[in-house]
Write a protein that holds these residues in place. Sequence first.
Motif, short mmCIF file in Angstrom:
data_model
loop_
_atom_site.label_atom_id
_atom_site.label_comp_id
_atom_site.label_asym_id
_atom_site.label_seq_id
_atom_site.Cartn_x
_atom_site.Cartn_y
_atom_site.Cartn_z
N SER A 13 16.70 -51.05 25.01
CA SER A 13 15.98 -52.01 25.60
C SER A 13 14.46 -51.73 25.06
N ASN A 14 13.63 -52.52 24.95
CA ASN A 14 12.00 -52.32 24.73
C ASN A 14 11.44 -52.59 26.05
N ASP A 15 12.04 -52.63 27.08
CA ASP A 15 11.42 -53.02 28.33
C ASP A 15 12.07 -51.71 29.43
N THR A 16 11.36 -50.49 29.50
CA THR A 16 11.60 -49.50 29.99
C THR A 16 10.46 -49.27 30.98
N VAL A 17 10.77 -48.64 32.28
CA VAL A 17 9.71 -48.18 32.92
C VAL A 17 9.85 -46.72 33.10
N LEU A 18 8.57 -46.10 32.80
CA LEU A 18 8.56 -44.32 32.89
C LEU A 18 8.20 -44.13 34.19
N VAL A 19 8.93 -43.26 34.99
CA VAL A 19 8.59 -42.76 36.20
C VAL A 19 9.17 -41.29 36.06
N ASP A 20 8.03 -40.38 36.34
CA ASP A 20 8.38 -38.94 36.37
C ASP A 20 9.35 -38.47 35.36
N GLY A 21 8.79 -38.88 34.00
CA GLY A 21 9.32 -38.70 32.72
C GLY A 21 10.67 -39.13 32.42
N ASN A 22 10.97 -40.09 33.36
CA ASN A 22 12.33 -40.69 33.11
C ASN A 22 12.11 -42.04 32.66
N HIS A 23 12.93 -42.78 31.65
CA HIS A 23 12.96 -44.00 31.22
C HIS A 23 13.93 -44.89 32.01
N TYR A 24 13.45 -45.81 32.74
CA TYR A 24 14.57 -46.67 33.54
C TYR A 24 14.55 -47.87 32.63
N PHE A 25 15.77 -48.12 32.32
CA PHE A 25 16.26 -49.19 31.61
C PHE A 25 16.87 -50.47 32.31
N PRO A 26 16.55 -51.70 32.10
CA PRO A 26 16.97 -52.95 32.68
C PRO A 26 18.64 -52.61 32.96
N GLU A 27 18.96 -52.93 34.16
CA GLU A 27 20.32 -52.88 34.48
C GLU A 27 21.27 -53.47 33.45
N ILE A 78 11.22 -49.71 39.74
CA ILE A 78 12.59 -49.28 39.13
C ILE A 78 13.67 -49.88 39.73
N LYS A 79 13.74 -51.00 40.92
CA LYS A 79 14.72 -51.90 41.13
C LYS A 79 15.22 -52.66 40.11
N GLY A 80 16.58 -52.48 39.93
CA GLY A 80 17.46 -53.22 39.11
C GLY A 80 17.42 -52.45 37.52
N ARG A 81 17.15 -51.08 37.78
CA ARG A 81 17.05 -50.34 36.69
C ARG A 81 17.91 -49.25 36.63
N VAL A 82 18.10 -48.51 35.54
CA VAL A 82 18.97 -47.29 35.63
C VAL A 82 18.47 -46.28 34.61
N ALA A 83 18.80 -45.05 34.82
CA ALA A 83 18.26 -44.06 34.42
C ALA A 83 19.47 -42.82 33.90
N PHE A 84 18.95 -41.95 32.80
CA PHE A 84 20.18 -41.05 32.43
C PHE A 84 19.67 -39.45 32.56
N TRP A 85 20.71 -38.77 32.69
CA TRP A 85 20.38 -37.39 32.64
C TRP A 85 21.70 -36.81 32.16
#
Length: 92
Positions: A13-27, A78-85
Amino acid sequence: MKAIWNGVTLAESNDTVLVDGNHYFPEASLNKAYTSFSNHRSSSEKGQAQYLSLLVNGEFNPDAVWFYAKPNEAFAAIKGRVAFWKGVQIVE
């Protein structure tokens, strides 16, 4: 941005939200064909995180995806978004 693990693009996605160094992708960008249920939960200032595990090319990566179904008000973005590790690479 792309989330890649074991040679497979899990989300893009081109629409991620960066929080605490993590990219949250749209679900909606998450390829759910590679995810499986996890009953793991954790809590932080963001709220209660829920997890998904990955199964890609026969390899299992437990709890490698997380999301906040009901994030605290300060983290509503970050509601409706996912992050990875856990080895999932985030690349541009």
